[in-house]
Design an enzyme around this catalytic site. Structure first.
Site, PDB file in Angstrom:
ATOM      1  N   ARG A  12       0.918  -1.298  -0.375  1.00 53.23           N
ATOM      2  CA  ARG A  12      -0.267   0.027  -0.423  1.00 53.23           C
ATOM      3  C   ARG A  12       0.912   1.528   0.284  1.00 53.23           C
ATOM      4  O   ARG A  12       2.039   1.018   1.120  1.00 53.23           O
ATOM      5  CB  ARG A  12      -1.216  -0.080   0.874  1.00 53.23           C
ATOM      6  CG  ARG A  12      -2.451  -0.870   0.635  1.00 53.23           C
ATOM      7  CD  ARG A  12      -3.507  -0.610   0.129  1.00 53.23           C
ATOM      8  NE  ARG A  12      -4.458  -1.792  -0.147  1.00 53.23           N
ATOM      9  CZ  ARG A  12      -4.777  -2.674  -0.624  1.00 53.23           C
ATOM     10  NH1 ARG A  12      -3.805  -3.035  -1.550  1.00 53.23           N
ATOM     11  NH2 ARG A  12      -5.600  -2.692  -0.258  1.00 53.23           N
ATOM     12  N   HIS A  33      -1.232  -0.441 -10.063  1.00 48.43           N
ATOM     13  CA  HIS A  33      -1.703  -0.879  -8.692  1.00 48.43           C
ATOM     14  C   HIS A  33      -2.291  -2.295  -9.914  1.00 48.43           C
ATOM     15  O   HIS A  33      -3.428  -2.444  -9.887  1.00 48.43           O
ATOM     16  CB  HIS A  33      -2.362  -0.153  -8.055  1.00 48.43           C
ATOM     17  CG  HIS A  33      -2.700  -0.699  -6.492  1.00 48.43           C
ATOM     18  ND1 HIS A  33      -3.246  -0.760  -5.811  1.00 48.43           N
ATOM     19  CD2 HIS A  33      -2.874  -2.323  -6.692  1.00 48.43           C
ATOM     20  CE1 HIS A  33      -3.468  -0.979  -4.498  1.00 48.43           C
ATOM     21  NE2 HIS A  33      -3.716  -2.529  -5.123  1.00 48.43           N
ATOM     22  N   GLU A  38      -2.815   8.063  -4.775  1.00 52.21           N
ATOM     23  CA  GLU A  38      -2.545   6.914  -5.821  1.00 52.21           C
ATOM     24  C   GLU A  38      -4.143   7.237  -6.813  1.00 52.21           C
ATOM     25  O   GLU A  38      -4.964   7.186  -6.240  1.00 52.21           O
ATOM     26  CB  GLU A  38      -2.947   5.508  -5.573  1.00 52.21           C
ATOM     27  CG  GLU A  38      -2.622   4.314  -6.818  1.00 52.21           C
ATOM     28  CD  GLU A  38      -2.576   3.135  -5.972  1.00 52.21           C
ATOM     29  OE1 GLU A  38      -3.706   2.149  -5.754  1.00 52.21           O
ATOM     30  OE2 GLU A  38      -1.660   2.862  -5.785  1.00 52.21           O
TER      31      GLU A  38
HETATM   32  C1  GLV Z   1      -4.405  -5.476  -3.999  1.00 48.19           C
HETATM   33  O1  GLV Z   1      -4.107  -4.227  -3.831  1.00 48.19           O
HETATM   34  C2  GLV Z   1      -5.298  -6.835  -3.272  1.00 48.19           C
HETATM   35  O2  GLV Z   1      -5.313  -5.847  -1.425  1.00 48.19           O
HETATM   36  O3  GLV Z   1      -5.864  -7.353  -3.425  1.00 48.19           O
END
Ligand code: GLV
Length: 322
Positions: free
Chosen positions: A225, A273, A254
């Site tokens: 994260r 991401h 983000e």
């Molecule tokens: C993606 O970032 C997730 O947490 O599945």
């Protein structure tokens, strides 16, 4: 029949399975719902299937009087106010396991890309601005290097398994003090890879003091994260050479604005991401999220529940949808 609000169309056929038992309302737009649209569409839902981009907070929970279940389409559930959901007796589900290997693969893609300076290399090929030269685009070896894993959970362990094929030494720092201290890990590692969940304790865990502890030849990788890392400190670390590079699948904020200084830093390999973005992982996540909703709407335990306290005696009973 209950009403489920799903905030994006999902890959695979899991939503069809949900639709056999319940009314499924899917947000079909290319852009995610705005906050106002989310509040409006969720208002009369019995169950929600949100993405990590939707904040499931007190305001949203309290504006959905019929809500009995939240099945997040992600393994990380920092977008949900878990305490508030638990207080209201609402089980929250996530999607562990099915995205572990895909996310570990992307971690390695970014680690190798930053180590071997692939973004710069690709740009040079595309602009035709290179010629063979012995000291051109020198990078870092994996063989013999030390990989420091922060958070040796499912994904951290999958990243560590791959390291043996590259002849690396692995050290780790995990919750409850397992492994080496974070300071020792930062000082010893040639690659530092973050796999901790985002919590009030881990937010900003990699800031200026931590980046200054790393080797000037080291590379920071974050596929967990964005807010684990202090972005301003990372920009300075890359600009001023406290570390050699970074491989990032997640950032804070983000998405990053196009003119963000991080994007002009040398040594950066970056992705939008996409850690879990494989066909199998995303279909598997849809299946788990739907399994969570179907169970909760039958008044049964969610198979992947992150606040199982809601099922304990003494708290509010499981509320099947009306
Ligand atoms: C993606 O970032 C997730 O947490 O599945």
């Amino acid at each position: 029949m209950s009403r489920c609000f799903v905030t994006r169309r999902l890959p695979g056929d899991a939503l069809q399975r949900l639709g056999l038992e319940h009314e499924v309302d899917v947000w079909e737009e290319a852009q995610p719902p705005s906050r106002a649209e989310l509040l409006e569409r969720a208002r009369d839902a019995d169950a929600l299937l949100p993405q990590l981009t939707e904040k499931v907070d007190v305001e949203l929970l309290d504006s959905c009087p019929r809500l009995v279940a939240v099945a997040d389409y992600s393994v990380g559930f920092d977008n949900v106010d878990l305490a508030a959901a638990t207080e209201r007796g609402i089980p929250v589900g996530n999607t562990p396991g099915v995205l572990t290997e895909a996310t570990a693969d992307l971690t390695w893609a970014l680690m190798l890309s930053a180590a071997r300076r692939l973004p710069e290399a690709e740009k040079d090929v595309r602009t035709g601005t290179w010629g063979w030269e012995p000291s051109f685009l020198l990078g870092h070896d994996m063989q013999g290097a030390t990989l420091g894993i922060v958070g040796m959970g499912r994904i951290g362990s999958a990243v560590a398994r791959r390291a043996s094929g590259f002849g690396m030494e692995v050290i780790h720092n995990s919750r409850g003090g397992a492994g080496v201290s974070l300071d020792e890990l930062l000082e010893r590692s040639d690659f530092v890879s973050l796999h901790a969940p985002l919590t009030p304790e881990t937010r900003g865990m990699i800031g200026e003091p931590q980046l200054r502890r790393m080797k000037p030849t080291a590379i920071l990788v974050n596929t967990a994260r964005g807010p684990l890392v202090d972005t301003d400190a990372l920009v300075r670390a890359l600009q001023e050479g406290w570390i050699a590079g970074a491989g990032l699948d997640v950032t804070d904020p983000e998405p990053l604005p196009r003119d963000h200084p991080l994007l002009s830093c040398r040594g950066l390999a970056i992705a939008p991401h996409i850690g879990s973005a494989t066909h199998a992982a995303r279909e598997g996540m849809a299946d788990l999220a739907v399994d969570n909703l179907l169970a909760a709407l039958r008044g049964e335990r969610m198979p992947h529940c992150v606040n199982p306290e809601v099922y304990e005696r003494g708290t509010r009973p499981i509320r099947p949808a009306p």
